[in-house]
Design a protein around this motif. Structure first.
Motif, mmCIF file in Angstrom:
data_model
loop_
_atom_site.group_PDB
_atom_site.id
_atom_site.type_symbol
_atom_site.label_atom_id
_atom_site.label_comp_id
_atom_site.label_asym_id
_atom_site.label_seq_id
_atom_site.Cartn_x
_atom_site.Cartn_y
_atom_site.Cartn_z
ATOM 1 N N ARG A 78 0.841 -1.191 0.000
ATOM 2 C CA ARG A 78 0.000 0.000 0.000
ATOM 3 C C ARG A 78 0.877 1.241 0.000
ATOM 4 O O ARG A 78 1.841 1.329 0.774
ATOM 5 C CB ARG A 78 -0.923 0.035 1.217
ATOM 6 N N ILE A 79 0.572 2.158 -0.895
ATOM 7 C CA ILE A 79 1.301 3.423 -0.992
ATOM 8 C C ILE A 79 0.297 4.556 -0.856
ATOM 9 O O ILE A 79 -0.666 4.638 -1.617
ATOM 10 C CB ILE A 79 2.034 3.550 -2.347
ATOM 11 N N ARG A 80 0.517 5.410 0.119
ATOM 12 C CA ARG A 80 -0.285 6.621 0.251
ATOM 13 C C ARG A 80 0.658 7.811 0.144
ATOM 14 O O ARG A 80 1.743 7.783 0.719
ATOM 15 C CB ARG A 80 -1.019 6.658 1.608
ATOM 16 N N ARG A 81 0.258 8.828 -0.575
ATOM 17 C CA ARG A 81 1.136 9.984 -0.692
ATOM 18 C C ARG A 81 0.336 11.261 -0.888
ATOM 19 O O ARG A 81 -0.727 11.270 -1.508
ATOM 20 C CB ARG A 81 2.159 9.797 -1.808
ATOM 21 N N LEU A 86 2.667 -0.446 -10.796
ATOM 22 C CA LEU A 86 1.230 -0.238 -10.638
ATOM 23 C C LEU A 86 0.393 -1.177 -11.501
ATOM 24 O O LEU A 86 -0.817 -1.297 -11.296
ATOM 25 C CB LEU A 86 0.872 1.217 -10.971
ATOM 26 N N THR A 87 1.031 -1.840 -12.462
ATOM 27 C CA THR A 87 0.300 -2.747 -13.354
ATOM 28 C C THR A 87 0.838 -4.171 -13.312
ATOM 29 O O THR A 87 0.393 -5.014 -14.091
ATOM 30 C CB THR A 87 0.366 -2.237 -14.810
ATOM 31 N N ALA A 128 -0.033 -5.819 -7.735
ATOM 32 C CA ALA A 128 0.280 -4.388 -7.720
ATOM 33 C C ALA A 128 -0.200 -3.776 -6.404
ATOM 34 O O ALA A 128 -1.241 -4.164 -5.871
ATOM 35 C CB ALA A 128 -0.384 -3.691 -8.901
ATOM 36 N N PRO A 129 0.531 -2.825 -5.865
ATOM 37 C CA PRO A 129 0.125 -2.202 -4.604
ATOM 38 C C PRO A 129 -1.114 -1.334 -4.769
ATOM 39 O O PRO A 129 -1.422 -0.859 -5.858
ATOM 40 C CB PRO A 129 1.343 -1.346 -4.234
ATOM 41 N N GLU A 130 -1.814 -1.136 -3.673
ATOM 42 C CA GLU A 130 -2.910 -0.178 -3.635
ATOM 43 C C GLU A 130 -2.290 1.202 -3.480
ATOM 44 O O GLU A 130 -1.431 1.413 -2.626
ATOM 45 C CB GLU A 130 -3.823 -0.473 -2.450
ATOM 46 N N ARG A 175 -7.991 2.833 -12.824
ATOM 47 C CA ARG A 175 -7.521 1.511 -12.404
ATOM 48 C C ARG A 175 -8.052 1.199 -11.010
ATOM 49 O O ARG A 175 -8.189 2.077 -10.166
ATOM 50 C CB ARG A 175 -5.987 1.466 -12.386
ATOM 51 N N GLU A 176 -8.311 -0.083 -10.772
ATOM 52 C CA GLU A 176 -8.896 -0.485 -9.497
ATOM 53 C C GLU A 176 -7.979 -0.201 -8.314
ATOM 54 O O GLU A 176 -8.459 0.047 -7.205
ATOM 55 C CB GLU A 176 -9.235 -1.988 -9.535
ATOM 56 N N ASN A 177 -6.676 -0.249 -8.536
ATOM 57 C CA ASN A 177 -5.732 -0.108 -7.422
ATOM 58 C C ASN A 177 -5.194 1.307 -7.255
ATOM 59 O O ASN A 177 -4.357 1.550 -6.384
ATOM 60 C CB ASN A 177 -4.556 -1.071 -7.601
ATOM 61 N N VAL A 178 -5.640 2.250 -8.095
ATOM 62 C CA VAL A 178 -5.132 3.624 -8.015
ATOM 63 C C VAL A 178 -6.294 4.581 -7.749
ATOM 64 O O VAL A 178 -7.293 4.572 -8.481
ATOM 65 C CB VAL A 178 -4.396 4.038 -9.311
#
Length: 325
Positions: A143-146, A191-192, A198-200, A233-236
Motif C-alpha cells: 500500500r502506498i499513500r502519498r 502499478l500494473t 500491484a500495490p494499492e 484503475r482499481e488499485n489507483v
C-alpha cells in the motif's frame, strides 16, 4: 534507520500473447520483479538487527568503525539497509557486539539475501546509491499513500511532464535527463504488475499542482488526462485537495509518502515507512510514533480532499478552463 538525512533525488523506481515464448518472457519478467523486491526487506532486517546489537552493546558508530577498521559511513550504510552486505562483515560485527552464535549464523545467512540487484542498477549514476533503498521499498510495498503539494507524483507522470520537471536544471545534461526520466517511467510498471500483486495506491494532490504549468499547456493537458486515465484503475485512487480548503496540515508537512508492507512469511510485517524529501535531503522514518503522527496528517487530508467524482470534475474543469485543452 528511523531518521536518516541523505542527498535529494527528485522524484517526488505484462502483455500476454499466444505462444510459449511470450509466456516465458512474462514469467522471467515477473521473476525479475520479485528479485528486485527481494533484497530490500532482508537489508532492512539485517541493518535493524545489527543496529540493535550495537546499541545493546553500548558501542557507538565511531567506536564500531574503529574496531572494525572501516569507515563510519560503511557501518551506517549497513545499518541503514543501503546496500548488500558481506557475510564476513556481519560475522565481525556480531563478534564485536558479543552476539550469540545462533544469532550470528542467522544474520550471516541473511547477508546472502542482500546481494540481489534490482532493475535500477542498469541506469548507473542516474540513481544514487541511497535512492536504491526507496525504490526497493516502493517495489515491496502493498500500500502506498502519498500527498503531493507542488508536483504530480512521479509514479503518475507522463514522459513529457517528467522531462519538463528537469528543464530548468542547467547542471543536468540531455543524456542525464533522459536517464532520469527512464528511471521514473520504469518505476511506474509496479502499478500494473501481476506478480506480486500491484500495490494499492492512494494519492491526494493539491489543486495548486494541477494549476501550475510544467513545460507548457499541451504538456499539462496530456498530464491531467493521464491522471484521469490512471485513476480508472482499481488499485489507483486519485483525489484533489482544493485550494479552498485553506491552511491545512499538508502545508506544514509538505509532500510525503506512506509505505506499508505485506505480511509475507513473517509473523509481523516489515515496519511501515514515511518518506519525505527536501531540497538538501530525505528522511526515512519507521518509528511507530512517527508513522502515527503522519497518520493524523493523512486523516486530516482525507477529510478535506474531494471524493473521486468531485476530483475528476475539477481536473476536467482545469483542463478546459486553465490549460485550454
Amino acid at each position: 534507520m528511523s531518521r536518516q538525512t541523505v542527498p535529494l533525488f527528485a522524484g517526488n523506481a505484462c502483455m500476454l500473447q499466444n505462444g510459449r515464448r511470450d509466456v516465458a518472457k512474462i514469467d522471467r519478467r515477473e521473476s525479475r520483479v520479485a528479485d528486485d523486491m527481494g533484497s530490500t526487506v532482508p537489508r532492512r532486517q539485517l541493518g535493524r538487527a545489527l543496529r540493535d546489537l550495537r546499541t545493546e552493546a553500548g558501542v557507538t558508530l565511531d567506536a564500531a568503525a574503529e574496531a572494525l577498521e572501516c569507515s563510519r559511513q560503511k557501518v551506517w550504510r549497513i545499518e541503514s539497509g543501503l546496500g548488500s552486505v558481506r557475510g564476513v562483515d556481519v560475522r565481525a560485527m556480531c563478534e564485536l557486539y558479543a552476539a550469540r552464535g545462533e544469532l550470528t549464523r542467522a544474520l550471516t545467512a541473511l547477508a546472502g539475501e542482500t546481494k540481489a540487484k534490482g532493475w535500477w542498477h542498469a541506469y548507473g549514476d542516474a540513481i544514487p546509491d541511497w535512492f536504491e533503498l526507496y525504490v526497493g521499498l516502493e517495489s515491496a510495498a502493498c500500500r502506498i499513500r502519498r500527498y503531493d503539494e507542488a508536483l504530480i507524483p512521479g509514479l503518475l507522470q507522463t514522459r513529457s511532464y517528467a522531462l519538463a520537471v528537469y528543464q530548468h536544471r542547467a547542471e543536468v545534461t540531455d543524456d542525464e535527463r533522459e536517464r532520469l526520466v527512464q528511471v521514473r517511467l520504469q518505476r511506474q510498471s509496479l502499478l500494473t504488475r501481476r506478480l506480486p500483486s500491484a500495490p494499492e495506491m492512494d494519492v491526494v494532490i493539491s489543486e495548486g499542482a494541477l494549476l501550475r504549468i510544467v513545460g507548457d499547456r499541451p504538456t499539462m493537458v496530456e498530464q491531467l488526462r493521464h491522471l484521469l486515465d490512471v485513476g480508472e484503475r482499481e488499485n489507483v485512487h486519485v483525489r484533489v485537495l482544493p485550494l479552498s480548503a485553506g491552511l491545512h496540515r499538508g502545508v506544514e508537512a509538505g509532500t510525503f509518502v506512506m509505505l506499508e508492507f505485506p505480511l509475507g512469511n513473517r509473523a509481523t510485517p516489515e515496519p511501515s515507512v514515511i518518506y519525505s524529501e527536501s531540497w538538501t535531503g530525505a528522511l526515512y522514518l519507521d518509528r511507530p510514533e512517527e508513522f502515527a503522527a503522519y497518520e493524523k496528517v493523512w486523516k486530516s487530508l482525507d477529510q478535506l480532499a474531494f471524493d473521486g467524482g468531485q476530483s475528476r470534475h475539477l481536473i476536467n474543469k482545469i483542463i478546459g478552463e486553465v490549460h485550454h485543452g
